[in-house]
Write an enzyme that holds these catalytic residues in place. Structure first.
Site, PDB file in Angstrom:
ATOM      1  CE  LYS A  53      38.626  52.791  54.139  1.00 23.94           C
ATOM      2  NZ  LYS A  53      37.908  52.920  52.852  1.00 23.94           N
ATOM      3  CB  SER A  71      35.858  49.696  52.517  1.00 25.17           C
ATOM      4  OG  SER A  71      36.453  50.839  51.916  1.00 25.17           O
ATOM      5  CB  SER A  85      34.609  52.990  50.247  1.00 27.35           C
ATOM      6  OG  SER A  85      34.625  51.738  49.612  1.00 27.35           O
TER       7      SER A  85
END
Length: 540
Positions: free
Chosen positions: A117, A192, A216
């Site tokens: 990420k 996210s 997330s």
């Protein structure tokens, strides 16, 4: 092509043994034989290792196949903000092959392609946090979790898309692109960490790292039909993770199986002197109790006490999700679990408390991005105007809204009414989870109240989007670990959409969650959680 490579069948036991007082994995020599009793079922990581050490396949071949898949699928899915240069990736794979030829030791993650990420810092690779304010930023260091993966031989394939600074539930709040769900390209992958979940689901990588502040990792895992694990707060170092809400943020793991997720967690866990909040607890071998389906008893979870959280299956949950969770609960009963409903009266208080606390902490954490200390700088002759223009141009609307909410909650005259009260609610939630887990070994719930929804469906309705976090935020407020794995489908879209079961445990009890999840995964019949676009070779 990846679809043409013949991987060896997934076998039965793990070759990895955690040292008693070390976070590092036991590294097998490439000269050691890998036997059918040394591997576990359903693990891409262990299958790759077996293929490399047996010389059945080379790391270069495996890397080529994943890069080909990524090149074919990425224009449609848009999982990545940055993809590593193929020549660099192939050079690392070649070095692994040369070590194996010389019968030298290779790390347990040798040849494993990992996506990361983009709010986790990686040296000499862009780390933007999904924001224009950090566009082009290349950290001079690796996050601790990233360094540990590299030390064990993992190859970073790229940086994945996310909602800006982790603030969002759909990955639509990224400053760069909108990621699509591999199950239905018209739907969101969640957020996210939507890019990391989509990359694993589309088999663009083997495993991936995400971050979880209020769900997330777990919500995207549910939407994309993969396994997602949020560890206990403090289990994994946060050094190098861009701060959103420091008392809630954790680095989490994605994999296509529970085994791969457990191996990845073991690799990144352990105390870190660079993070004052990291725990000094010993890191157990999370996968030591994994057994193959063929060696399981008829009721392998006999006597395990499971609490189904009543508030998570009441109103507001889609009927298809509710049916899938009830089916999963029935399956746990068939495995020998003692199932009962438990009530957490404070559960509904978690959502407003979370958004006050997270927004308050973000308003403080993001103050560093002013164009002077951090972040791209706007041109101005006057200092205050420089601050204003740099932040106005660098931040997106969702981040600005949360900064304003947090600043308001912390302002004089409102601190006691909002922030202090939210902290008091957090204590109540922590106590209610402790009481429930004193009477039950694990708790279960849906990971989200619905399956993946259409891109743009909730973009202009932030309250509806925030409400989707109701299933996950309480776990962050309590600092507990939670595992999400696919358990069924709802009849939406062309082929149906996956639903994730959330399993919650006591602090630092990830080993139990992984054991239960592994047994559940192996014994669940009649489901295939590979997206049809991938399984049917549409991109092959």
């Amino acid at each position: 092509m990846l679809s043409t490579i013949q991987y060896p069948r997934y076998l039965s036991r793990l070759p990895i043994r955690g040292r008693t007082k070390s976070r590092s994995l036991h590294i097998l020599s490439s000269a050691q034989p890998v036997t059918a009793t040394s591997l576990t079922d359903h693990s891409q990581i262990l299958s790759i290792r077996d293929s490399l050490l047996s010389r059945h396949l080379s790391a270069v071949q495996l890397t080529h196949s994943y890069l080909d898949r990524l090149k074919q699928t990425e224009p449609q899915i848009k999982s990545f903000i940055h993809v590593s240069e193929p020549d660099k990736v192939l050079k690392q794979a070649q070095e692994i092959d040369e070590k194996i030829k010389r019968n030298e030791e290779v790390g347990p993650l040798a040849g494993v392609l990992v996506a990361v990420k983009d709010n986790i810092c990686t040296a000499d690779m862009p780390s933007t946090g999904g924001s224009h304010i950090l566009e082009g930023y290349r950290p001079p260091f690796d996050a601790t979790a990233m360094k540990r993966l590299k030390d064990l031989g993992a190859i970073v394939v790229g940086k994945t898309n996310l909602d800006e600074f982790g603030m969002g539930s759909t990955t639509e709040a990224s400053a760069f692109k909108v990621t699509a769900n591999p199950w239905d390209l018209s739907r969101v992958p969640g957020g996210s960490s939507g890019g990391s979940a989509a990359a694993v689901s589309a088999r663009q990588c083997v495993v991936s790292l995400g971050s979880d502040t209020g769900g997330s990792v777990r919500q995207p895992a549910s939407f994309c039909g993969v396994v997602g694990l949020k560890p206990t707060y403090g289990r994994v170092s946060r050094f190098g993770l861009m701060a959103y809400a420091s008392s809630l943020d954790v680095i989490g793991c994605f994999g296509s199986s529970v085994a791969d997720t457990g191996i990845l967690l073991h690799a990144i866990s352990g105390h870190d002197t660079l993070d004052a909040t990291s725990s000094k607890r010993e890191v157990p071998d999370f996968t030591s109790q994994f057994t193959s389906a063929s060696s399981l008893k008829s009721r392998p979870l006999e006597g395990l006490r499971v609490g189904l959280i009543r508030e998570t299956i009441d109103g507001g949950v889609d009927s298809g999700v509710k049916s899938a969770i009830q089916g999963a609960a029935a399956h746990l009963e068939q495995l020998g679990c003692i199932l009962k409903e438990v009530s957490l009266p404070s559960f509904s208080l978690g959502l407003p408390a979370y958004y006050i606390l997270a927004s308050s902490e973000s308003s403080s954490n993001l103050s560093r991005y002013d164009g002077v200390r951090y972040g791209n700088q706007a041109f101005s002759d006057e200092l205050n105007a420089l601050y204003k223009d740099s932040r106005a141009k660098g931040f997106g609307p969702e981040v600005k809204m949360r900064i304003l909410m947090g600043t308001y909650a912390l302002s004089a005259g409102y601190y006691d009414a909002y922030y202090k009260r939210a902290q008091q609610v957090r204590t109540i939630i922590r106590k209610s989870f402790k009481a429930a887990l004193d009477e039950n070994d694990i708790l279960i719930s849906p990971a989200a109240p619905s399956a993946a929804y259409k891109i743009g469906e909730k973009k202009n309705d932030p309250l509806a989007m925030y409400a989707g976090d109701i299933m996950t935020v309480n776990v962050n407020l309590a600092g507990l670990p939670a595992l999400v794995l696919p358990c069924g489908f709802v009849e939406e879209g062309a082929v149906g959409l996956p639903v994730g079961l959330q399993i919650i445990g006591a602090a630092f009890d990830e080993e139990k969650l992984l054991k239960v999840g592994h047994i559940f995964e192996q014994t669940l019949q009649g489901y295939n959680f590979i997206p049809p676009l991938i399984a049917d070779g549409v991109f092959a």
